[in-house]
Design a protein around this motif. Structure first.
Motif, PDB file in Angstrom:
ATOM      1  N   TYR A 241     -25.989  -9.950  -6.570  1.00  0.00           N
ATOM      2  CA  TYR A 241     -26.760  -9.073  -5.687  1.00  0.00           C
ATOM      3  C   TYR A 241     -25.904  -8.698  -4.485  1.00  0.00           C
ATOM      4  N   TYR A 242     -26.428  -7.845  -3.634  1.00  0.00           N
ATOM      5  CA  TYR A 242     -25.684  -7.442  -2.435  1.00  0.00           C
ATOM      6  C   TYR A 242     -26.566  -7.616  -1.202  1.00  0.00           C
ATOM      7  N   VAL A 316     -20.865  -7.009  -4.971  1.00  0.00           N
ATOM      8  CA  VAL A 316     -21.962  -7.667  -5.685  1.00  0.00           C
ATOM      9  C   VAL A 316     -21.481  -9.008  -6.208  1.00  0.00           C
ATOM     10  N   THR A 370     -31.143  -7.669  -7.262  1.00  0.00           N
ATOM     11  CA  THR A 370     -31.061  -8.953  -7.962  1.00  0.00           C
ATOM     12  C   THR A 370     -31.323  -8.824  -9.465  1.00  0.00           C
ATOM     13  N   ARG A 372     -31.384  -5.838 -12.967  1.00  0.00           N
ATOM     14  CA  ARG A 372     -30.692  -4.636 -13.424  1.00  0.00           C
ATOM     15  C   ARG A 372     -31.549  -3.832 -14.389  1.00  0.00           C
ATOM     16  N   GLU A 398     -26.635  -1.132  -6.960  1.00  0.00           N
ATOM     17  CA  GLU A 398     -25.616  -1.326  -5.930  1.00  0.00           C
ATOM     18  C   GLU A 398     -24.850  -0.045  -5.629  1.00  0.00           C
ATOM     19  N   ARG A 401     -27.097   2.214  -2.619  1.00  0.00           N
ATOM     20  CA  ARG A 401     -27.611   1.408  -1.510  1.00  0.00           C
ATOM     21  C   ARG A 401     -28.263   2.290  -0.443  1.00  0.00           C
TER      22      ARG A 401
END
Length: 434
Positions: A241-242, A316, A370, A372, A398, A401
């Protein structure tokens, strides 16, 4: 363990932005909807008591924590109302066309940049300094009812998901607060309900099972993977995740006569992956932040303060451990980005005549992506378990964003239309593989 006798068309887990839109859309089309919300129904007021009673944090990386709100209406109870357009192209590559949903939602919420007349002296000073330094300082979309604004901050002017929750209830949806979903009930490969723990008073609770034809999990980017795992879907957060780490510089401009103002109305992209934002926060959080940062003398000088936030995109990574803990380590590249952003931010503050600069501790806006599309859910947002759907910040890609609220409004509208087939939904897809 007790079982509710009602059979619903939909159970929606979570009443934040996505859950609120879904509940409103589906109940408005005559569907029998149950909303399960782990927080309480709290009349929204901007007070220390209110926020203290609904605010919580979850560790997500090193010493950084993601903020979560446990209350009907979710995080919009204490957000900045700053919007980004949804990443239409990023979703289109995943087989999801958000454009019709975006076109529809724009007509249902008060979305527009703030006009100059409603911007504060701090925001004007920041813009003049940024432009003088050669930067492309642009206005942001805001989710604010400008008819309620008079040039100063007004909490009631910000759109909140709770208004959609209330509308859903008026249309017949059932809202159960204090209901912590513990697992999705799955029979023969299909979701058939939710088992949750209902809070009864300060020290008591009981387990209840609710049944429905379909279950939609909108619990949030951090809570949803945990619920899916507890329900027997083991490979969540497999791709990381980012978190986009950030910090804010506060500085004093002697003689500036600032007003209590909306924050985040303007920003600029310094270079790919580095964003500088107007952080002229309104007075309430300013007075909360300064003691926390041991900056007591600044509490009495709010009108003379400017704020600018530096945000950097991180790679990520990270994951979810077997004991349910999120973990991630930031690499050197993201700290290099933050350092380059800080130099530009200090240049803007200097142009604005600011002095006595204070750098606040690092924070994050949230941990997103978190899950996909393509591996955890298909283009209909359905998991590999039939009739089990996901719709929240866990599905913001991602490469798209954004400030999440407007995208969640659209994603939930897209899912509601798909579920009720009022739009050209993606072809019935095979369930995603485990």
């Amino acid at each position: 363990m007790s079982e509710d006798s009602e059979i619903y068309d939909y159970i929606i887990v979570g009443s934040g932005t996505a859950g609120a839109v879904l509940a409103r859309e589906l109940s408005g089309r005559g569907k029998k909807v149950l909303i399960l919300e782990r927080g309480q129904y709290v009349p929204l007021k901007e007070s220390v008591y209110t926020f203290g009673s609904i605010f919580s944090e979850i560790p997500v990386a090193d010493k950084l924590k993601g903020a979560v709100i446990h209350a009907a209406g979710g995080s919009s109870a204490m957000y900045l109302a700053v919007m980004d357009e949804p990443p239409i192209d990023a979703y289109r590559k995943l087989g999801i066309d958000l454009q019709p949903a975006y076109d529809a939602m724009r007509l249902q919420v008060p979305l527009a940049p703030l006009p100059d007349a409603l911007m504060s002296p701090q925001t004007h000073r920041m813009r003049e300094a940024a432009v003088a330094a050669g930067y492309d300082w642009k206005k942001k979309l805001m989710l604010i009812d400008q008819s309620k604004c008079s040039g100063v901050y007004n909490y009631d002017a910000k759109w909140k998901a709770l208004t959609f929750v209330d509308e859903a209830v008026r249309q017949g949806a059932v809202l159960k607060c204090g209901a912590l979903a513990e697992r999705v009930l799955i029979e023969d490969g299909r979701a058939v309900g939710v088992e949750c723990r209902i809070k009864e008073g300060a020290f008591r609770s009981r387990s209840v099972r609710f049944r429905a034809a379909r279950v939609v999990v909108c619990a949030g980017s951090l809570a949803t993977p945990l619920l899916l795992r507890a329900s027997g879907l083991p490979n969540v957060v497999a791709a990381g995740y980012y978190i986009d780490p950030s910090f804010t510089l506060f500085a004093r401009v002697p003689g500036l006569r600032g007003l209590d103002s909306f924050c985040g109305t303007m920003e600029m992209t310094l270079e790919e992956g580095i964003v500088l934002k107007d952080a002229n926060v309104h007075k309430f959080p300013f007075l909360m932040f300064m003691p926390r940062y041991m900056q007591f003398s600044r509490m009495f000088a709010y009108p003379e303060h400017l704020g600018i936030t530096v945000m950097a995109h991180d790679e990520v990574g990270g994951g979810l451990s077997s004991d349910g803990r999120y973990h991630k380590t930031l690499d050197a590249a993201v700290f290099d980005k933050l350092a380059r952003g800080e130099r530009a931010a200090r240049t803007i503050l200097e142009r604005a005549g600011a002095q006595d600069v204070f750098k606040a501790p690092m924070f994050i806006g949230g941990a997103l992506g978190t899950l996909r599309v393509g591996s955890d859910v298909d283009a209909r947002l359905e998991t590999r378990v039939r009739d089990l759907y996901v719709c929240d910040g866990s599905l913001i890609p991602e490469n798209g964003r954004v400030a999440p609220t407007l995208t969640l409004l659209c994603l939930a509208k897209y899912l509601a239309d798909t579920l009720t087939q009022t739009r050209n939904a993606p072809a019935e897809a095979e369930a995603v593989s485990a």
